[in-house]
Design an enzyme around this catalytic site. Structure first.
Site, short mmCIF file in Angstrom:
data_model
loop_
_atom_site.label_atom_id
_atom_site.label_comp_id
_atom_site.label_asym_id
_atom_site.label_seq_id
_atom_site.Cartn_x
_atom_site.Cartn_y
_atom_site.Cartn_z
N ASP A 35 0.87 -1.18 0.00
CA ASP A 35 0.00 0.00 0.00
C ASP A 35 0.91 1.23 0.00
O ASP A 35 2.09 1.16 0.36
CB ASP A 35 -0.88 -0.04 1.26
CG ASP A 35 -1.66 1.25 1.45
OD1 ASP A 35 -2.36 1.66 0.52
OD2 ASP A 35 -1.52 1.85 2.54
N THR B 249 -3.08 0.49 -4.19
CA THR B 249 -3.50 1.74 -3.57
C THR B 249 -4.95 2.08 -3.90
O THR B 249 -5.50 1.60 -4.90
CB THR B 249 -2.58 2.89 -4.06
OG1 THR B 249 -3.01 4.13 -3.50
CG2 THR B 249 -2.57 2.99 -5.57
N ASP C 247 -2.11 -0.62 5.95
CA ASP C 247 -2.41 0.07 7.21
C ASP C 247 -3.89 0.38 7.42
O ASP C 247 -4.28 0.78 8.51
CB ASP C 247 -1.64 1.39 7.28
CG ASP C 247 -2.25 2.46 6.39
OD1 ASP C 247 -2.34 2.24 5.15
OD2 ASP C 247 -2.65 3.52 6.91
N ASN D 129 -9.11 -0.84 3.73
CA ASN D 129 -9.12 -1.35 2.36
C ASN D 129 -7.96 -2.30 2.08
O ASN D 129 -7.87 -2.87 0.99
CB ASN D 129 -9.10 -0.19 1.35
CG ASN D 129 -7.87 0.69 1.48
OD1 ASN D 129 -7.29 0.85 2.56
ND2 ASN D 129 -7.46 1.29 0.38
#
Length: 269
Positions: A9, A43, A220, A223
Site C-alpha cells: 500500500d 492503492t 495500514d 481497504n
C-alpha cells in the site's frame, strides 16, 4: 521463507506522513529487486496519481489502483484488468452527492473528476506543483451527474460525509452493485461490488503463475484487509488500527519509522 512478490500500500505504509519514501524503504526495495522479488503497489489512488512515484522508484512490476479496480503492468503500461462501476450506479450516486452538496471525486483512466466546489481537489493541485508535467494529474470539473455517467468510472470517493449522512447513503445504496470501503479517515471509496485489492492480487498472481502463499502484503487501513486475507504473509503497519492488525500475520513499525524496511528485514528475510 520463500517470497516471490510483495505488495505495498502507499499512503500510511510505503509513504510517510509527508508523502515521502524514506531512504531505508528505498534501500529495502532495491534489495528486493536485486533478489528477484516482484514489487507491486496496491492503492486506493487513481493510477495516474501513482505514475510519478513509479517513475521515481523504478522497478515496479505492477500498479493495482482504485482499490483493485485496475491493474496496470508498469514495464509495458499494459492494462491487464479493469472493473468499472456500472453507469446507472454512477448516475444515482453522483445525483445523491450533487443534491447533498457533498465533496466527491471520480477516478477514470488518465484523469480525476471533481465538483466545482471541491476542497478535496487541492491535494491534486499541490501534488501537481511538485511533479514534472508528464506526471501531473489532469483535473476535470464535472457540472452534472449525467456528465460523469458518460465516463468509465473506476472509483468514486466521497470526502468528509458526516456519520448520519454516511448511514443515509449506505441505506440508500445497499442494494446497488457497489462496495464501500474506507482508505483514509473521513473518506468513503465506492467501487464495483466485485472490486477489492485482494481480488486484484489473485488475478495478477494467476496471470503470472505466482502462488498466493508466496506473496506478502503490507498495509495500514481497512481497504488493505482483503489483501491480508488473500496472501500468504501479511504485515500491518504500527500506525494501523487494531482491526487491521488483527487480520495481519505480523505488525511492524509505523510508516514514519520506515516500518516497511524494518518489517522486511524482521519477518520476511
Amino acid at each position: 521463507m520463500k517470497i516471490d512478490a510483495i505488495v505495498f500500500d502507499l499512503d500510511g505504509t510505503l509513504l510517510n506522513d509527508k508523502k515521502e519514501i524514506s531512504r531505508e524503504n528505498r534501500v529495502a526495495l532495491e534489495e528486493l529487486r536485486q533478489a528477484g522479488i516482484k514489487i507491486i503497489l496496491a492503492t486506493g489512488r487513481n493510477d495516474v496519481y501513482v505514475k510519478g512515484i513509479v517513475a521515481e522508484l523504478g522497478g515496479i512490476e505492477a500498479i493495482i489502483s482504485c482499490n483493485g479496480a485496475s491493474i496496470r503492468r508498469s514495464y509495458t503500461d499494459e492494462i491487464i484488468y479493469s472493473q468499472f462501476l456500472d453507469k446507472a450506479s454512477v448516475l444515482e450516486i453522483a445525483n445523491h452527492c450533487f443534491t447533498g452538496k457533498f465533496d466527491f471525486t471520480a477516478s477514470v483512466y488518465g484523469a480525476m473528476y471533481c465538483v466545482e466546489y471541491s476542497r478535496r481537489v487541492n491535494i491534486f493541485h499541490e501534488y501537481n506543483q511538485q511533479m514534472p508535467k508528464a506526471y501531473r494529474v489532469p483535473v476535470k470539473v464535472m457540472q452534472s451527474a449525467q456528465e460523469l455517467a458518460q465516463q468509465d468510472v473506476l472509483k468514486m470517493f466521497i470526502w468528509q460525509m458526516a456519520g448520519r449522512e454516511q448511514s443515509v447513503f449506505l441505506e440508500a445504496f445497499h442494494a446497488a452493485a457497489i462496495t464501500v470501503v474506507s482508505s483514509e479517515n473521513g473518506g468513503m471509496d465506492v467501487s464495483h461490488a466485485e472490486t477489492s485489492k485482494g481480488k486484484a492480487i489473485a488475478i495478477f498472481a494467476e496471470r503470472y503463475n505466482i502462488p498466493l502463499h508466496r506473496i506478502a502484503a503490507f498495509g495500514d487501513y481497512n481497504n488493505d484487509i482483503s489483501m491480508f486475507e488473500t496472501v500468504g504473509y501479511s504485515v500491518a503497519m504500527g500506525n494501523a488500527s487494531d482491526k487491521v492488525k488483527t487480520h495481519a500475520t505480523y505488525v511492524t513499525k509505523t510508516n514514519n519509522e520506515a516500518g516497511v524496511a524494518w518489517g522486511i528485514k524482521e519477518y520476511l528475510e
